[in-house]
Structure formats: C-alpha cells, structure tokens
Write an enzyme that holds these catalytic residues in place. Structure first.
Site, PDB file in Angstrom:
ATOM      1  N   SER A 153       0.846  -1.199   0.000  1.00 50.47           N
ATOM      2  CA  SER A 153       0.000   0.000   0.000  1.00 50.47           C
ATOM      3  C   SER A 153       0.875   1.240   0.000  1.00 50.47           C
ATOM      4  O   SER A 153       1.976   1.225   0.567  1.00 50.47           O
ATOM      5  CB  SER A 153      -0.894   0.011   1.236  1.00 50.47           C
ATOM      6  OG  SER A 153      -1.521   1.275   1.410  1.00 50.47           O
ATOM      7  N   TYR A 177      -1.712  -0.413  10.069  1.00 45.59           N
ATOM      8  CA  TYR A 177      -1.727  -0.730   8.645  1.00 45.59           C
ATOM      9  C   TYR A 177      -0.394  -0.370   7.987  1.00 45.59           C
ATOM     10  O   TYR A 177       0.153  -1.142   7.178  1.00 45.59           O
ATOM     11  CB  TYR A 177      -2.877   0.037   7.993  1.00 45.59           C
ATOM     12  CG  TYR A 177      -3.129  -0.254   6.541  1.00 45.59           C
ATOM     13  CD1 TYR A 177      -3.631  -1.485   6.132  1.00 45.59           C
ATOM     14  CD2 TYR A 177      -2.915   0.716   5.570  1.00 45.59           C
ATOM     15  CE1 TYR A 177      -3.893  -1.745   4.792  1.00 45.59           C
ATOM     16  CE2 TYR A 177      -3.175   0.473   4.236  1.00 45.59           C
ATOM     17  CZ  TYR A 177      -3.663  -0.757   3.850  1.00 45.59           C
ATOM     18  OH  TYR A 177      -3.922  -1.010   2.526  1.00 45.59           O
ATOM     19  N   LYS A 200       2.050  -3.068   6.130  1.00 46.31           N
ATOM     20  CA  LYS A 200       2.362  -2.959   4.708  1.00 46.31           C
ATOM     21  C   LYS A 200       3.846  -2.685   4.459  1.00 46.31           C
ATOM     22  O   LYS A 200       4.422  -3.196   3.484  1.00 46.31           O
ATOM     23  CB  LYS A 200       1.501  -1.865   4.067  1.00 46.31           C
ATOM     24  CG  LYS A 200       0.021  -2.226   3.964  1.00 46.31           C
ATOM     25  CD  LYS A 200      -0.190  -3.517   3.191  1.00 46.31           C
ATOM     26  CE  LYS A 200      -1.661  -3.758   2.874  1.00 46.31           C
ATOM     27  NZ  LYS A 200      -1.874  -5.025   2.143  1.00 46.31           N
TER      28      LYS A 200
END
Length: 307
Positions: free
Chosen positions: A142, A155, A159
């Site tokens: 991401s 997150y 990632k």
C-alpha cells in the site's frame, strides 16, 4: 492464456481487489483457489468465475495461522493437482489515531496483513521448493506502507513489513527459481470509498461513467480491474527474472518503487559526536528533510468533493 495449466491461490478474494485478481488470473487460463471469511461472497465469486468458463474453488478461513496457510495449499493440490502461485491480498482496517489505537486494534491488523502474508507465503514456498516448482508469489502492499498515513499506525507497519519481507524472500528464493514481488495498488475499493478526495471518481464508477482523466493520470487512481493485469502478469511464466520488486499500479499509471536509498552522504574524520552534529550535521539533516505521507495535487474545481 498465459496462465493456462497454472494454479494460483488468492487470499481475500471474496470481493474488491482480490476478486478482480482472481477473475483476471482465471481469464488468463489459470485455476484459482479463492479464500475469504465470507461464505456468501465466496460462493458468488466462484459462481461468476465458473459461469465465464473458469475453474475455481473456495476456502472459507481467516488467514494468519499456519493451519489456514496449509489448508490453502492442500486445497490447490487436492482440487487441481498442483500449485504455481500465491497472491496475498487479505486485509482488514482498524484505523485510529495513535493514542486511541488499542492493543487489539494493532494486533488484529498485523495478524491478517503481516502474519497472514508470512504464513501463506511460507507454506507456498515450501511446496514450490519441495516439488521443484518455479512458483510466483505476489504480495499486496500500500502507499501507506511506503509513505505513512494519519491514523494508520497498524496498517502502515504491516504494509511496510510486507515489502521488507518481499525483498528478503527474493534473496532466499532465488536459487529455487521462485519469483516474489509486491504490488502497490491505488484503486476504488471499500477502503478508499469514504475518502473525500476521491468522491468524484467513486461517483463516476458507481454511475457507470468514465473516471475523470485527472484521477487516472495525475493520481494513478482507477478501478480494481486496472490493477488486476499486473498481478496476473507477475503470476505468469512471462514474469521470469522479475523478483524483489515493488510495483505500483493504478488508473493509467505504472510505477517501479525504488528501494530506500540515502539522499545525501557526508563524512567527518573521527565520527559524528554531539558537537560536530550541532555544528555541521544539523544543517545537513535540516537541508535534506524528506516528506511524509501522500502528497496529492490540488483537485480541479469541478472535481472538488461536495460538502
């Protein structure tokens, strides 16, 4: 049909990006093992692929554990006779600012994204190596993992960790002929639908209209189907020799992300003690500060979100 006779597992494939990847791999001739936690979504996804002449089976399970990872490999071998590729797409969000993020919020995201990628890739690689398969692994990253994003500590960590693992695995898997890469998608998904900046693009998609060119070119933002091509390509024999890469795709844009490199280097005899840092090092650092977070160009007036 560049994936004819190939078998690929796709995690998080009940909808969105994962389903788009599965459909494209099937369209290219591959047999697909779809994984998700939503039985109804998987049943529908498998039905759509089969209706279009593809071969697909479903495995309902939450990724993260070694048991689930092995279950996916076993399903591929049992249903289709072998395994050639893996796409680790499954993920969840638990967005909160740093001080509001609980241990459970952090652990849940790490378990699905990072541990789920680790366990599934390990099980797939073990199968490849044991059976002499020059397999393919595609891990989904991401922009948040590359540059950071407010409210996404968990997150971003997951990632960024995935990209670090991919670079390491490319070294470890080279002798076995296995290629592993990361894809950084920028697309309209459940995770981006609520971002005001993309409102006009989402509205265009929902109404069946073309996404404005500004989004597709300036932002590299498009549909899930725009990302599916690179994932299928990296799963194919045509991608031989491409490994350890981080490739961004969205809208009309294709990117190859650099590995982190120093932007400046300076040397001082005897090293950099506190006094030297204050006298020389500080200016060097301040003069080369790097940006954090995504930097978007200003939206044209006609594409501004409605308030």
């Amino acid at each position: 049909m560049s994936l004819k006779d190939k078998v690929v597992i796709i995690t998080g494939a009940g909808a969105g990006l994962g389903l788009a990847y599965a459909k494209e791999i099937a369209r290219q001739g591959g047999s697909v093992v779809l994984n998700d936690v939503d039985q109804d979504a998987l049943d529908k996804a498998v039905g759509e692929i089969r209706e279009n002449g593809g071969r697909a089976v479903a495995v309902v399970a939450a990724v993260g554990s070694s048991e689930t990872a092995q279950q996916l490999v076993d399903a591929a071998v049992t249903e289709f006779g072998h395994l050639d590729g893996l796409v680790t797409n499954a993920g969840i969000l638990r967005d909160k600012s740093f001080l509001k993020m609980s241990d459970d919020d952090f652990d849940a995201v790490i378990a699905v994204h990072l541990r789920g990628t680790f366990t599934c890739a390990r099980a797939a690689y073990e199968h490849f190596k044991s059976n002499g398969v020059e397999g393919r692994i595609v891990c989904i990253g991401s922009p948040t993992g590359q540059r950071g994003n407010f409210g996404q500590t968990n997150y971003a960590a997951a990632k960024a960790g995935i990209v670090g693992m991919v670079r390491t695995w490319a070294l470890e898997m080279k002798r076995a002929g296995v290629c592993v890469n990361a894809v950084i998608p920028v697309a309209a998904t459940a995770m981006t639908r609520t971002v005001p900046f993309f409102q006009k693009a989402i509205e265009a998609i929902d109404s069946g209209e073309e996404i404005p060119e500004f989004f597709r070119r300036e932002l590299g933002f498009g549909t899930a189907e725009d990302v599916a091509g690179i994932v299928a390509f990296l799963c194919s024999p045509d991608a031989a020799g491409i490994s350890g890469q981080v490739i961004g795709v969205g809208g009309d844009r294709l990117q190859v992300w650099t590995h982190p490199e120093p932007v400046v280097e300076e040397y001082h005899s005897g090293g950099w003690d506190y006094a030297t840092l204050l006298g020389e090092g500080k200016d060097l650092i301040v003069g080369n500060l790097q940006s954090v977070g995504e930097k978007f160009p200003e939206l044209p007036t006609e594409l501004q979100p409605e308030k």
